[in-house]
Motif scaffolding. Sequence first.
Motif, mmCIF file in Angstrom:
data_model
loop_
_atom_site.group_PDB
_atom_site.id
_atom_site.type_symbol
_atom_site.label_atom_id
_atom_site.label_comp_id
_atom_site.label_asym_id
_atom_site.label_seq_id
_atom_site.Cartn_x
_atom_site.Cartn_y
_atom_site.Cartn_z
ATOM 1 N N ARG A 14 0.819 -1.213 0.000
ATOM 2 C CA ARG A 14 0.000 0.000 0.000
ATOM 3 C C ARG A 14 0.850 1.259 0.000
ATOM 4 N N SER A 15 1.932 1.261 0.764
ATOM 5 C CA SER A 15 2.782 2.456 0.799
ATOM 6 C C SER A 15 3.530 2.644 -0.518
ATOM 7 N N ALA A 16 3.935 1.556 -1.159
ATOM 8 C CA ALA A 16 4.600 1.661 -2.464
ATOM 9 C C ALA A 16 3.613 2.166 -3.517
ATOM 10 N N ARG A 17 2.379 1.681 -3.460
ATOM 11 C CA ARG A 17 1.338 2.119 -4.391
ATOM 12 C C ARG A 17 1.048 3.609 -4.196
ATOM 13 N N LEU A 18 0.961 4.034 -2.930
ATOM 14 C CA LEU A 18 0.709 5.450 -2.640
ATOM 15 C C LEU A 18 1.855 6.320 -3.159
ATOM 16 N N SER A 19 3.073 5.869 -2.964
ATOM 17 C CA SER A 19 4.222 6.625 -3.455
ATOM 18 C C SER A 19 4.145 6.796 -4.970
ATOM 19 N N ALA A 20 3.814 5.725 -5.675
ATOM 20 C CA ALA A 20 3.688 5.808 -7.135
ATOM 21 C C ALA A 20 2.565 6.768 -7.530
ATOM 22 N N GLU A 21 1.442 6.726 -6.812
ATOM 23 C CA GLU A 21 0.329 7.645 -7.084
ATOM 24 C C GLU A 21 0.763 9.093 -6.894
ATOM 25 N N ARG A 76 1.973 13.071 5.287
ATOM 26 C CA ARG A 76 0.615 13.553 5.541
ATOM 27 C C ARG A 76 0.614 15.075 5.698
ATOM 28 N N THR A 77 1.585 15.612 6.413
ATOM 29 C CA THR A 77 1.709 17.066 6.578
ATOM 30 C C THR A 77 1.876 17.758 5.228
ATOM 31 N N GLN A 78 2.711 17.208 4.380
ATOM 32 C CA GLN A 78 2.964 17.809 3.073
ATOM 33 C C GLN A 78 1.731 17.740 2.176
ATOM 34 N N GLU A 91 -10.068 16.469 -3.235
ATOM 35 C CA GLU A 91 -10.577 15.092 -3.211
ATOM 36 C C GLU A 91 -9.439 14.076 -3.223
ATOM 37 N N LYS A 92 -8.463 14.287 -4.087
ATOM 38 C CA LYS A 92 -7.313 13.381 -4.173
ATOM 39 C C LYS A 92 -6.500 13.441 -2.880
ATOM 40 N N GLY A 93 -6.272 14.652 -2.392
ATOM 41 C CA GLY A 93 -5.498 14.823 -1.164
ATOM 42 C C GLY A 93 -6.171 14.166 0.032
ATOM 43 N N THR A 94 -7.483 14.300 0.121
ATOM 44 C CA THR A 94 -8.229 13.679 1.222
ATOM 45 C C THR A 94 -8.075 12.160 1.176
ATOM 46 N N SER A 95 -8.106 11.613 -0.020
ATOM 47 C CA SER A 95 -7.901 10.167 -0.195
ATOM 48 C C SER A 95 -6.487 9.762 0.238
ATOM 49 N N THR A 100 -2.606 7.495 4.286
ATOM 50 C CA THR A 100 -1.453 7.623 5.192
ATOM 51 C C THR A 100 -1.840 7.279 6.624
ATOM 52 N N ARG A 101 -3.061 7.611 7.014
ATOM 53 C CA ARG A 101 -3.516 7.257 8.370
ATOM 54 C C ARG A 101 -3.591 5.743 8.538
ATOM 55 N N GLU A 102 -4.119 5.063 7.535
ATOM 56 C CA GLU A 102 -4.215 3.597 7.606
ATOM 57 C C GLU A 102 -2.829 2.960 7.594
ATOM 58 N N ILE A 103 -1.947 3.480 6.756
ATOM 59 C CA ILE A 103 -0.580 2.956 6.704
ATOM 60 C C ILE A 103 0.110 3.169 8.054
ATOM 61 N N SER A 104 -0.079 4.332 8.656
ATOM 62 C CA SER A 104 0.511 4.596 9.976
ATOM 63 C C SER A 104 0.020 3.575 11.001
#
Length: 117
Positions: A14-21, A76-78, A91-95, A100-104
């Motif tokens: 999930r974190s690798a996928r988020l980074s790519a997104e 998350r801060t950034q 909308e994208k940022g909220t997602s 990031t909250r779930e990954i944390s």
Amino acid sequence: MASVRFEDLEVWKRSARLSAEIYKGLAGVRDYGFRDQITRSSLSVPSNIAEGVERRSGKDRQRYMDIALGSCGELRTQIYIGIEIGYIEKEKGTSWIAETREISAMLVGLRNNLADH
């Protein structure tokens, strides 16, 4: 933990996928300082998970999960700032923030699991 491959961990996937997104989503941002900082923090999360899992000592593994957790908070801060300054659609940022909250939370669970080994 020695037999676990980081590639098999849902938190790493999930974190690798988020980074790519994030890389793809910010490709058009011309503020290179901001783009560089946020993509570095996003890349740091899965990278530190991978490095930690590959370590031999439990203390090292926990330390790298702590680093990944810190990078996730930085990311998350950034994202919040990126939304505020108009670089990231709300909308994208909220997602991304929710992810990031779930990954944390997953990282805290993994770190605690590593404490038991």
